[in-house]
Structure formats: C-alpha cells, structure tokens
Scaffold this motif. Structure first.
Motif, mmCIF file in Angstrom:
data_model
loop_
_atom_site.group_PDB
_atom_site.id
_atom_site.type_symbol
_atom_site.label_atom_id
_atom_site.label_comp_id
_atom_site.label_asym_id
_atom_site.label_seq_id
_atom_site.Cartn_x
_atom_site.Cartn_y
_atom_site.Cartn_z
ATOM 1 N N PRO A 1 3.738 -9.853 9.808
ATOM 2 C CA PRO A 1 2.701 -10.001 8.221
ATOM 3 C C PRO A 1 2.991 -8.852 7.156
ATOM 4 C CG PRO A 1 2.231 -8.095 9.738
ATOM 5 C CD PRO A 1 2.973 -8.839 10.702
ATOM 6 N N CYS A 2 2.894 -9.895 5.679
ATOM 7 C CA CYS A 2 3.956 -8.917 4.466
ATOM 8 C C CYS A 2 2.955 -8.101 4.160
ATOM 9 C CB CYS A 2 3.521 -10.229 3.375
ATOM 10 S SG CYS A 2 4.894 -12.041 4.418
ATOM 11 N N VAL A 3 2.952 -6.858 5.025
ATOM 12 C CA VAL A 3 2.347 -5.735 4.180
ATOM 13 C C VAL A 3 3.066 -5.018 5.101
ATOM 14 C CG1 VAL A 3 0.310 -6.267 5.431
ATOM 15 C CG2 VAL A 3 -0.274 -4.549 3.622
ATOM 16 N N THR A 4 2.912 -3.718 5.353
ATOM 17 C CA THR A 4 3.616 -1.913 5.519
ATOM 18 C C THR A 4 3.135 -0.921 4.820
ATOM 19 O OG1 THR A 4 5.436 -1.190 6.725
ATOM 20 C CG2 THR A 4 6.017 -1.937 4.316
ATOM 21 N N TYR A 5 3.136 0.040 5.117
ATOM 22 C CA TYR A 5 2.951 1.428 4.370
ATOM 23 C C TYR A 5 3.859 1.846 3.606
ATOM 24 C CZ TYR A 5 2.293 6.257 3.649
ATOM 25 O OH TYR A 5 2.346 7.471 3.155
ATOM 26 N N PRO B 1 0.216 -1.220 0.125
ATOM 27 C CA PRO B 1 -0.338 -0.351 0.058
ATOM 28 C C PRO B 1 0.833 1.003 0.074
ATOM 29 C CG PRO B 1 0.284 -0.994 2.475
ATOM 30 C CD PRO B 1 1.524 -1.837 1.621
ATOM 31 N N GLY B 2 0.613 1.953 -1.009
ATOM 32 C CA GLY B 2 0.715 3.509 -0.461
ATOM 33 C C GLY B 2 0.069 4.648 -0.890
ATOM 34 N N GLY B 3 0.606 5.999 -0.333
ATOM 35 C CA GLY B 3 -1.224 7.031 -0.221
ATOM 36 C C GLY B 3 -0.953 7.759 1.274
ATOM 37 N N ASN B 4 -2.218 8.211 1.559
ATOM 38 C CA ASN B 4 -2.040 8.552 2.838
ATOM 39 C C ASN B 4 -2.051 8.274 4.198
ATOM 40 O OD1 ASN B 4 -3.681 10.166 5.050
ATOM 41 N ND2 ASN B 4 -3.489 12.250 3.837
ATOM 42 N N ARG B 5 -0.421 8.458 4.693
ATOM 43 C CA ARG B 5 -0.635 7.559 5.721
ATOM 44 C C ARG B 5 -1.631 7.866 6.837
ATOM 45 N NH1 ARG B 5 4.653 6.042 7.378
ATOM 46 N NH2 ARG B 5 5.702 7.399 6.074
ATOM 47 N N GLU B 6 -1.994 8.891 6.888
ATOM 48 C CA GLU B 6 -3.055 8.649 8.477
ATOM 49 C C GLU B 6 -3.889 7.826 7.733
ATOM 50 O OE1 GLU B 6 -1.606 11.336 7.065
ATOM 51 O OE2 GLU B 6 -0.698 11.788 8.428
ATOM 52 N N ALA B 7 -4.789 8.049 6.966
ATOM 53 C CA ALA B 7 -5.838 7.010 5.664
ATOM 54 C C ALA B 7 -5.397 5.721 6.216
ATOM 55 C CB ALA B 7 -6.146 7.444 4.245
ATOM 56 N N TYR B 8 -4.478 5.319 5.678
ATOM 57 C CA TYR B 8 -3.849 4.004 6.659
ATOM 58 C C TYR B 8 -4.018 3.342 7.199
ATOM 59 C CZ TYR B 8 -1.342 -0.333 5.734
ATOM 60 O OH TYR B 8 -0.448 -1.875 5.853
ATOM 61 N N GLN B 9 -4.320 3.941 8.437
ATOM 62 C CA GLN B 9 -3.933 4.044 9.455
ATOM 63 C C GLN B 9 -5.464 3.258 9.667
ATOM 64 O OE1 GLN B 9 -1.295 3.664 11.747
ATOM 65 N NE2 GLN B 9 -0.520 4.458 9.669
ATOM 66 N N TYR B 10 -6.890 3.316 9.139
ATOM 67 C CA TYR B 10 -7.851 2.603 9.389
ATOM 68 C C TYR B 10 -7.538 1.551 8.410
ATOM 69 C CZ TYR B 10 -9.267 7.407 10.581
ATOM 70 O OH TYR B 10 -9.646 8.461 11.785
ATOM 71 N N VAL B 11 -6.921 1.276 7.679
ATOM 72 C CA VAL B 11 -7.451 0.058 7.061
ATOM 73 C C VAL B 11 -6.059 -0.911 7.566
ATOM 74 C CG1 VAL B 11 -7.065 -0.845 4.238
ATOM 75 C CG2 VAL B 11 -7.648 1.202 4.626
ATOM 76 N N LYS B 12 -5.059 -0.642 8.015
ATOM 77 C CA LYS B 12 -3.949 -1.591 8.339
ATOM 78 C C LYS B 12 -4.109 -2.418 9.562
ATOM 79 C CE LYS B 12 0.669 -0.644 11.128
ATOM 80 N NZ LYS B 12 1.429 -0.067 12.688
#
Length: 470
Positions: free
Chosen positions: A169-173, A144-155
């Motif tokens: 987990p094999c995911v990171t901002y 994932p890439g984009g708005n860091r604050e918005a990502y926190q909801y999806v994280k």
C-alpha cells in the motif's frame, strides 16, 4: 443507522465522492456529509446500496451515524472553511474521536488545529492525498501525520483504499504533528518542478526540431517505456493525441499559455528559504507560472524585442539529448525536494523516513515514477543520506546525462528558448558539486560595507577588516 458506519467524509465534491466510494468498495461502510443536496443525491445514486455508503445534509445525523471512535475525514478547500467545518462538528463529537484533514492545508494551520483540538480530547491529523479524482476513486497515495495511536484506527481503511505498488500500500504513518501536510506540500513543489521541466523539453522539441503533435506523442510515449517512466510523462504523451472537440486540430495548440496555481508550490519555495535549503528548480517553476500570467505584457515585449531565428537541430539528436536532459533534471528536482524534507524533519521534529516517503510515492500520486524505486533503494542504503546526489548509486546516472543538459541549455540560450527549469537544475548541480564558490567575495563585500565580518581558510575565528583606506 445510528453508530454503524465505519468512516465519515465531509465534502462530497468530485474528490470526496470518489474517495468515499473507494472506501465502500473496500468493504468499509462509509457515510458522507455535504450541505449541497445534489451532491448527496449523486453519491447515493452512484453508491447504490445505502447500507454500504450513504450521506446527509444534516451534521447531527452524519455524526450519529458513525461508530466510535468516529473517524471523520475532511475533503474541503484549505483555509478558513476547514476551521468552520471543525467548529460545526465539535459539539456533536466525543472524546477520542478523530478528524482527518485530507486537503492541502498549510502545515502551520495543521499544527494550530491539532493543539486546539487536543485540549478538547479530539485527535486531529493531516493526511495528504495525491492522485487527483481518478486516484481518489481507484487508489491514491496517502501521506498521514499526527497522533500515532489515533492513526491505528484509520490505518486499515487507508491501506485498503490506497494505491498498491507490487502489492504494497502507498500509505504509511509519516510522523507527528503536521508531518503529513508538510510532505504533501513538498510533493506538490516537486510536482511543479517536474511539470515545468516537461513543458520546457516540449518547447525545445517543437521549436528546435519542428516536432509535430504525432511525433511529440510518440517521443514521450517512448520515454515513458524507459527510465523516464512516470505519470507526468505518460499523460503528456496522451495530451498530444487529443483532438479539439470545438474545432479542428489538436487541443493542446488551442490552450492559452497561462498556468494557474493553488499555493502549495509557493509554500514549498517560501519554506525552503526559511529553512535555508536551496530548491531552485521548484522556485523557478513557481516564478514561471507567475510570468505566464503576464500575457499582455509578454505580447507587447515580444513585438518590441523579437526573437532570435532558431537553428534547427536533427530530430533524432535532439530527442536523445532531450531524454537525457529531462532524466537528469528530474533527478535534481527530486533531490532538492527530498533535501528539504530531511532538513524540515530535523527542524520541526517530524522524524521522517525519506525512504518511506519515496516508497509511498511509487504509485497513486502525481509524481509517481520508476525513478522513485531507485530513490527508495538509495535512502534505504543510507538512512542519513543528506542529499540524493551524494548516493553512490546515482553518481553514474547523473554523470552520463549532465552533458546533455549542458548542450541543451547552451543551445536554448543561443536561440532564445527559455529553459529556466533545466538551467536552474544544471546550475544547482554545478554549485552543489563545486568545492570552491565565489562567495568569499560576497563575504568581503558584506564586511566592507556593513562590518558583517568573515571567516578565513587558513585561520580559525571571525575577522573584520577596515577596507576603506581613503
């Protein structure tokens, strides 16, 4: 039902259905949307409990079912359809809702969409998803890439559904803007290169050592148990075992030798040229798919020119050389792709951490391999490392295998076996590790016919010479 589901997903094809079921399996409620009633029905039947996972064909019902801020992921084909889906959602969304493009969109399209939606108060980011249909269901690698604050909801959701490597987990901002889609693009470019190399080694074993399918299966299986452990080597070993359900023999021998492409490899190659980063192992993998499409012309040319008689090599010797050459060329291909990512990060302001990218590729994705653990360590040791080949930890790995690549490239050339991926990997290595290249002559030529100037070894400045004395 209104406002109760944690996660929304548009596009209930195989990938979408598997991903949303994965979300539901990990204790998040999920709601899907697709215009195809059969796909909605299939999701409901497989999901079972509609309080955990449900779907609709009506966009308004879909949006209203989601809790705020809405987290909506699109798993639809890249291109115009993404814009069409976004426009269909917009009138029902609220400020700070989040749209995630999980497809293989071109990175500049993601930048355009993010700028367009930010004006409307909607967060948008691209998230590359790798692992195929099985990975989507059981755990993909997510970029994932984009708005860091918005990502926190999806994280929390992404970390729950992603593949795990030793519990991580094999995911990171990854970074702002289109960082996620860009990383996925280069991931796919590396994938092209690794697949081409794997097929070339198969061709060498078959033509140069007369390996049958059982021997090929065992050879690749043995490699997968060693330093070449990877998803692609693993599935290659399994492919050689597959019987043909429509006839006798093994299926691999009945498949037409024309490989298709969806564009991400080509995009990687094109963008690398824009950046001035050499990725010849990826470039030739794209070109070989294009050459493979010229089947009728290849048949005609084969009759016109014929092929050299292949000198057979001892099977044990060939298998050892092939393993070493494949390992060498895998390293070179990863090095090229990661070099491109490092340069793109500076060019586009992505702020990429290469070690983190290698880390989330260790499981779930198509290019997952044991080698990525070593790559992660190399970039953790030197976060400013410009190229994997400059890591002291990889010097010996390359030095002990490059000789096999030289031997097989020479053997293949003599016997008319095309190995452009292997030879391009070797040439890249030889050029990158050469302190002196013949490009001084090219500079002289350019100055001769076009007055383009040149630089000197012994003096500072830019020079021009009137070469033609006639």
């Amino acid at each position: 039902m209104k406002g109760t589901y944690d996660f929304g997903l548009v596009g209930l094809g195989v990938m979408g259905r598997n991903f949303i079921l994965n979300v539901a399996d990990n204790n998040f409620t999920a709601f899907g949307y697709d215009l195809d009633t059969e796909k909605v029905k299939a999701l409901r039947e497989e999901g079972g409990d509609t309080s955990k996972v449900d779907a609709t064909t009506k966009v308004e019902d879909f949006v209203q079912a989601l809790s705020l801020p809405r987290k909506i992921m699109l798993l639809v084909p890249a291109g115009q359809i993404v814009d069409t889906v976004i426009e269909g959602l917009l009138s029902y969304l609220d400020k700070d809702d989040i749209i995630i493009d999980g497809g293989n969109s071109f990175f500049t399209d993601t930048d355009r969409r993010e700028a367009y939606l930010s004006v409307k108060g909607i967060h948008f980011f691209g998230a590359g998803v790798s692992g195929g249909a099985k990975g989507a269901r059981l755990g993909p690698s997510i970029m994932p890439g984009g708005n860091r604050e918005a990502y926190q909801y999806v994280k929390p959701i992404f970390e729950a559904v992603s593949a795990k490597y030793e519990g991580e987990p094999c995911v990171t901002y990854l970074g702002p803007k289109s960082a996620g889609n860009y990383v996925k693009m280069v991931h796919n470019g590396i994938e092209y290169g690794l697949m081409q190399l794997t097929s070339e080694i198969y061709d060498l074993l078959k033509k140069g050592g007369d390996f049958n399918n059982d021997e090929l299966h065992q050879t690749y299986a043995n490699w997968n148990a060693g330093r070449l452990q990877s998803f692609l080597v693993e599935i290659t070993s399994e492919i050689f075992e597959q019987d043909d359900d429509l006839g006798e023999g093994r299926l691999v021998d009945k498949i037409l030798d024309k490989a298709k492409q969806k564009g991400t490899g080509k995009w990687t190659s094109q963008n690398a040229m824009d950046l001035g980063i050499p990725v010849p192992s990826i470039d030739i993998a794209v070109s070989m798919r294009e050459i493979s499409a010229l089947k009728e012309e290849r048949l005609q040319a084969d009759k016109m020119y014929g092929r050299p008689k292949v000198e057979q090599m001892d099977k044990a010797v060939l298998a050892k050389l092939a393993e070493e050459a494949l390992y060498f060329s895998f390293i070179i291909t990863y090095a090229q792709g990661l070099h491109q990512l490092a340069d793109a990060s500076k060019e586009y302001g992505y702020e990429l951490e290469i070690a983190e990218i290698a880390k989330i590729w260790r499981a779930g994705c198509i290019i997952r391999a044991g080698l990525l653990a070593d790559i992660t360590e190399a970039f953790n040791a030197d976060k400013a490392l410009p190229n994997l080949l400059l890591s002291p930890s990889f010097t010996e790995k390359v030095q002990v295998t490059v000789g096999a690549a030289r031997t097989l490239v020479a053997y293949a050339a003599k016997n008319g076996i095309p190995v452009p991926g292997l030879s391009n990997s070797l040439t890249y290595f030889d050029a990158y590790t050469s302190s002196r290249l013949p490009l001084n002559l090219i500079q002289a030529q350019r100055d001769y016919f076009g007055s383009h100037t040149y630089e000197r070894l012994d003096k500072e400045g830019v020079f021009h010479t009137e070469w033609d004395k006639k």
